[in-house]
Design a protein around this motif. Structure first.
Motif, PDB file in Angstrom:
ATOM      1  N   UNK A  46       0.839  -1.200   0.000  1.00 56.48           N
ATOM      2  CA  UNK A  46       0.000   0.000   0.000  1.00 56.48           C
ATOM      3  C   UNK A  46       0.876   1.253   0.000  1.00 56.48           C
ATOM      4  N   UNK A  47       1.941   1.248   0.797  1.00 57.60           N
ATOM      5  CA  UNK A  47       2.845   2.402   0.820  1.00 57.60           C
ATOM      6  C   UNK A  47       3.489   2.606  -0.553  1.00 57.60           C
ATOM      7  N   UNK A  48       3.877   1.521  -1.209  1.00 59.12           N
ATOM      8  CA  UNK A  48       4.456   1.640  -2.553  1.00 59.12           C
ATOM      9  C   UNK A  48       3.485   2.316  -3.519  1.00 59.12           C
ATOM     10  N   UNK A  49       2.234   1.886  -3.481  1.00 60.16           N
ATOM     11  CA  UNK A  49       1.246   2.420  -4.417  1.00 60.16           C
ATOM     12  C   UNK A  49       0.870   3.866  -4.072  1.00 60.16           C
ATOM     13  N   UNK A  50       0.669   4.136  -2.793  1.00 62.85           N
ATOM     14  CA  UNK A  50       0.310   5.493  -2.361  1.00 62.85           C
ATOM     15  C   UNK A  50       1.433   6.476  -2.688  1.00 62.85           C
ATOM     16  N   UNK A  51       2.669   6.088  -2.390  1.00 64.22           N
ATOM     17  CA  UNK A  51       3.793   7.008  -2.595  1.00 64.22           C
ATOM     18  C   UNK A  51       4.056   7.260  -4.070  1.00 64.22           C
ATOM     19  N   UNK A  52       3.626   6.348  -4.942  1.00 66.34           N
ATOM     20  CA  UNK A  52       3.802   6.529  -6.386  1.00 66.34           C
ATOM     21  C   UNK A  52       2.699   7.366  -7.007  1.00 66.34           C
ATOM     22  N   UNK A  53       1.676   7.722  -6.232  1.00 70.90           N
ATOM     23  CA  UNK A  53       0.565   8.532  -6.742  1.00 70.90           C
ATOM     24  C   UNK A  53       0.975  10.004  -6.730  1.00 70.90           C
ATOM     25  N   UNK A  54       0.904  10.640  -7.888  1.00 70.06           N
ATOM     26  CA  UNK A  54       1.362  12.024  -7.998  1.00 70.06           C
ATOM     27  C   UNK A  54       0.478  13.010  -7.245  1.00 70.06           C
ATOM     28  N   UNK A  55      -0.703  12.585  -6.838  1.00 73.60           N
ATOM     29  CA  UNK A  55      -1.604  13.473  -6.108  1.00 73.60           C
ATOM     30  C   UNK A  55      -1.495  13.309  -4.590  1.00 73.60           C
ATOM     31  N   UNK A  56      -0.553  12.505  -4.132  1.00 76.19           N
ATOM     32  CA  UNK A  56      -0.322  12.321  -2.696  1.00 76.19           C
ATOM     33  C   UNK A  56       0.961  13.035  -2.304  1.00 76.19           C
ATOM     34  N   UNK A  57       0.873  13.824  -1.222  1.00 73.23           N
ATOM     35  CA  UNK A  57       2.045  14.487  -0.677  1.00 73.23           C
ATOM     36  C   UNK A  57       2.609  13.686   0.483  1.00 73.23           C
ATOM     37  N   UNK A  58       2.386  14.185   1.699  1.00 75.36           N
ATOM     38  CA  UNK A  58       2.867  13.498   2.892  1.00 75.36           C
ATOM     39  C   UNK A  58       2.062  12.223   3.134  1.00 75.36           C
ATOM     40  N   UNK A  59       2.693  11.286   3.851  1.00 79.07           N
ATOM     41  CA  UNK A  59       2.068  10.006   4.176  1.00 79.07           C
ATOM     42  C   UNK A  59       2.219   9.779   5.672  1.00 79.07           C
ATOM     43  N   UNK A  60       1.142   9.336   6.301  1.00 75.85           N
ATOM     44  CA  UNK A  60       1.200   8.974   7.717  1.00 75.85           C
ATOM     45  C   UNK A  60       0.562   7.605   7.905  1.00 75.85           C
ATOM     46  N   UNK A  61       1.253   6.737   8.633  1.00 80.77           N
ATOM     47  CA  UNK A  61       0.729   5.418   8.967  1.00 80.77           C
ATOM     48  C   UNK A  61       0.256   5.433  10.410  1.00 80.77           C
ATOM     49  N   UNK A  62      -0.966   4.990  10.637  1.00 84.79           N
ATOM     50  CA  UNK A  62      -1.519   4.879  11.991  1.00 84.79           C
ATOM     51  C   UNK A  62      -1.386   3.423  12.417  1.00 84.79           C
ATOM     52  N   UNK A  63      -0.600   3.163  13.463  1.00 85.02           N
ATOM     53  CA  UNK A  63      -0.286   1.785  13.835  1.00 85.02           C
ATOM     54  C   UNK A  63      -0.100   1.659  15.339  1.00 85.02           C
ATOM     55  N   UNK A  64      -0.398   0.452  15.851  1.00 85.44           N
ATOM     56  CA  UNK A  64      -0.138   0.147  17.251  1.00 85.44           C
ATOM     57  C   UNK A  64       1.297  -0.331  17.462  1.00 85.44           C
TER      58      UNK A  64
END
Length: 270
Positions: A46-64
């Motif tokens: 999912x991170x690979x696909x999200x980070x390759x999207x030109x319309x996505x800037x910053x990324x935050x993962x919500x995790x325990x």
């Protein structure tokens, strides 16, 4: 591309408190989001696909349990670049969304760590349509016929509206900090087809009747819900039925892996 056309991606990668997911137990890992599907941990995909999207800037993962996730190659690289950060997972999905949204730039694209079949084009389509609709909040949907065309076993239950059946794609949009209240719809985890009482709590009894009888359009339902929340909520219909297939259990794991093997061949490498 300016920031006004980009979204911050919030990837929900939490776990149920005190419960080891059966898929995680089988894979001998601590949490479901790092279970490999065709050789690649789900959240890494999912991170690979999200980070390759030109319309996505910053990324935050919500995790325990972020340490196990942070060690994955793509995640580690994006942390080093300063593009990816973590937020603490809470005891329910809504409080986890609130935790993830603290101090970050809106609008938010919310997706889940088991959305293994969504591509960068899929995320871009969703973001573009949300901007075009000027949505305060939105949910991604796929048409029944598109989901069944992607794989007849991929999904068995659908939301039924006057214009046909639809499936949830686990893609959501929060357009502003004021619109965060829309996250309350997810407080009990969604799953409205399986648990219709949740529709009463989120949308009201009359809308439950319309929903169950297939009397209204999806646009009408979202319009009614918009009135309850005080800002515009929009149904976003996506073009690919694969986007509605995520990894919930052994059956959907097998479906997802079969589709990924068709795309990538056997045992892709992270």
């Amino acid at each position: 591309m300016t920031n006004q056309t980009k979204a911050t991606a919030l990837i929900m990668a939490g776990k149920r408190s005190g419960v080891l997911d059966p898929l995680a137990a089988r894979a001998n890992v601590a949490q479901k989001c790092v279970v490999p599907v065709n050789g690649v941990p789900m959240v890494e995909r999912v991170v690979q696909q999200v980070s390759a999207c030109e319309r996505v800037g910053a990324i935050r993962i919500v995790a325990h349990e972020p340490d196990e996730i942070a060690a994955l190659p793509t995640v580690a690289k994006l942390i080093e670049e300063g593009r990816l950060t973590f937020a603490e997972g809470k005891f329910n999905i809504v409080d986890s969304v609130f935790s993830g949204a603290e101090g970050i730039e809106f609008p938010l694209l919310i997706t889940t760590a088991d959305n293994c079949l969504v591509t960068p084009d899929g995320y871009s389509e969703f973001i573009q349509k949300c901007f075009a609709a000027q949505a305060g909040g939105a949910a991604g949907l796929a048409r029944k016929e598109d989901v069944q065309a992607a794989d007849p076993e991929g999904q068995s239950r659908f939301y039924q509206f006057r214009d046909g059946g639809y499936s949830n794609c686990n893609m959501y949009w929060i357009g502003s900090e004021q619109a965060l209240s829309a996250a309350e719809i997810m407080r009990e985890g969604g799953q409205f087809v399986k648990f219709p009482r949740r529709i009463i709590k989120a949308f009201g009894f009359v809308n439950l009747i319309r929903f169950r009888m297939g009397w209204g359009s999806k646009e009408k339902l979202f319009e009614q819900v918009s009135r309850r929340f005080g800002f515009k909520l929009t149904p976003i219909v996506l073009s690919d039925g694969h986007y509605a297939i995520d990894v919930d259990n052994e059956r959907t794991f097998a479906v997802t892996e079969k589709i990924l093997k068709r795309r990538e061949g056997e045992a892709a490498s992270a």
